[in-house]
Design a protein around this motif. Structure first.
Motif, PDB file in Angstrom:
ATOM      1  N   VAL A  12     -52.395  28.770 -15.601  1.00 38.36           N
ATOM      2  CA  VAL A  12     -50.989  28.598 -15.222  1.00 38.36           C
ATOM      3  C   VAL A  12     -50.859  29.525 -13.642  1.00 38.36           C
ATOM      4  N   GLN A  13     -49.991  29.308 -12.968  1.00 39.63           N
ATOM      5  CA  GLN A  13     -49.776  30.111 -11.827  1.00 39.63           C
ATOM      6  C   GLN A  13     -48.700  31.077 -12.002  1.00 39.63           C
ATOM      7  N   ALA A  14     -48.739  32.095 -11.584  1.00 41.39           N
ATOM      8  CA  ALA A  14     -47.684  33.286 -11.684  1.00 41.39           C
ATOM      9  C   ALA A  14     -46.472  32.671 -11.713  1.00 41.39           C
ATOM     10  N   GLY A  15     -45.595  33.222 -12.524  1.00 37.43           N
ATOM     11  CA  GLY A  15     -44.138  32.596 -12.710  1.00 37.43           C
ATOM     12  C   GLY A  15     -44.011  31.355 -13.559  1.00 37.43           C
ATOM     13  N   GLY A  16     -45.331  31.043 -14.028  1.00 36.06           N
ATOM     14  CA  GLY A  16     -44.956  29.954 -15.029  1.00 36.06           C
ATOM     15  C   GLY A  16     -44.901  30.305 -16.169  1.00 36.06           C
ATOM     16  N   SER A  17     -45.019  29.324 -17.307  1.00 31.16           N
ATOM     17  CA  SER A  17     -44.836  29.504 -18.673  1.00 31.16           C
ATOM     18  C   SER A  17     -45.945  28.665 -19.548  1.00 31.16           C
ATOM     19  N   LEU A  18     -46.035  29.083 -20.748  1.00 31.53           N
ATOM     20  CA  LEU A  18     -47.000  28.627 -21.678  1.00 31.53           C
ATOM     21  C   LEU A  18     -46.157  28.811 -23.122  1.00 31.53           C
ATOM     22  N   ARG A  19     -46.539  27.991 -23.869  1.00 32.43           N
ATOM     23  CA  ARG A  19     -46.299  28.291 -25.124  1.00 32.43           C
ATOM     24  C   ARG A  19     -47.556  28.130 -26.308  1.00 32.43           C
ATOM     25  N   ASP A  84     -42.379  33.329 -17.207  1.00 32.47           N
ATOM     26  CA  ASP A  84     -42.450  34.440 -16.073  1.00 32.47           C
ATOM     27  C   ASP A  84     -43.847  35.276 -16.014  1.00 32.47           C
ATOM     28  N   LEU A  85     -44.902  34.273 -16.407  1.00 36.88           N
ATOM     29  CA  LEU A  85     -46.210  35.015 -16.461  1.00 36.88           C
ATOM     30  C   LEU A  85     -46.797  35.541 -15.214  1.00 36.88           C
ATOM     31  N   GLN A 106     -57.679  31.193 -24.569  1.00 33.25           N
ATOM     32  CA  GLN A 106     -57.573  31.958 -23.398  1.00 33.25           C
ATOM     33  C   GLN A 106     -56.299  31.381 -22.777  1.00 33.25           C
ATOM     34  N   VAL A 107     -55.909  32.375 -21.738  1.00 31.91           N
ATOM     35  CA  VAL A 107     -54.471  32.466 -21.033  1.00 31.91           C
ATOM     36  C   VAL A 107     -55.061  33.041 -19.553  1.00 31.91           C
ATOM     37  N   THR A 108     -55.188  32.098 -18.656  1.00 27.14           N
ATOM     38  CA  THR A 108     -55.204  32.618 -17.651  1.00 27.14           C
ATOM     39  C   THR A 108     -54.195  32.442 -16.386  1.00 27.14           C
ATOM     40  N   VAL A 109     -53.829  33.499 -15.870  1.00 27.27           N
ATOM     41  CA  VAL A 109     -52.549  33.441 -14.798  1.00 27.27           C
ATOM     42  C   VAL A 109     -53.087  33.821 -13.323  1.00 27.27           C
ATOM     43  N   SER A 110     -53.030  32.796 -12.512  1.00 27.72           N
ATOM     44  CA  SER A 110     -53.510  32.931 -11.251  1.00 27.72           C
ATOM     45  C   SER A 110     -52.277  33.320 -10.367  1.00 27.72           C
ATOM     46  N   SER A 111     -52.752  34.140  -9.436  1.00 31.54           N
ATOM     47  CA  SER A 111     -51.605  34.823  -8.638  1.00 31.54           C
ATOM     48  C   SER A 111     -51.512  33.811  -7.267  1.00 31.54           C
TER      49      SER A 111
END
Length: 111
Positions: A12-19, A84-85, A106-111
């Protein structure tokens, strides 16, 4: 014996959400505290959030106000809503109860 199966991770991109979801098998789910932990590469596993059988919650300072842990005892499932990841949230997230652990997601947050 308890089995825990996590799901819901992803990119997910920065600022996104996941559950994230953690489905538990075995007995006495409703009476046990449940927790979410995470481990980033080269770092120790750390507690992210915990919820007691009565619904009392605690959070790591780094996720307060952004993450919410909840549980559905009828479904034997615990959730972690992450909003707000940030890139520093990138890690493998694990579900835990007592001495039992899931396989991680795995959770990956891209900037």
């Amino acid at each position: 014996q308890v089995q825990l199966v996590e799901s819901g991770g992803g990119l997910v991109q920065a600022g996104g959400s996941l559950r994230l979801s953690c489905a538990a098998s075995g007995s006495a789910f409703s009476v046990n505290a449940m927790g979410w932990y995470r481990q980033a590469p080269g770092k120790q596993r750390e507690l992210v959030a915990q919820i007691t059988s009565g619904g009392f919650t605690t959070y790591a300072d780094s996720v307060k106000g952004r993450f919410t842990i909840s549980r559905d005892n009828a479904k034997n499932t615990v959730y972690l809503q992450m909003n707000d990841l940030k890139p520093e949230d990138t890690a493998v997230y694990y579900c835990n109860t007592r001495l039992f652990w899931g396989q991680g997601t795995q959770v990956t947050v891209s900037s």
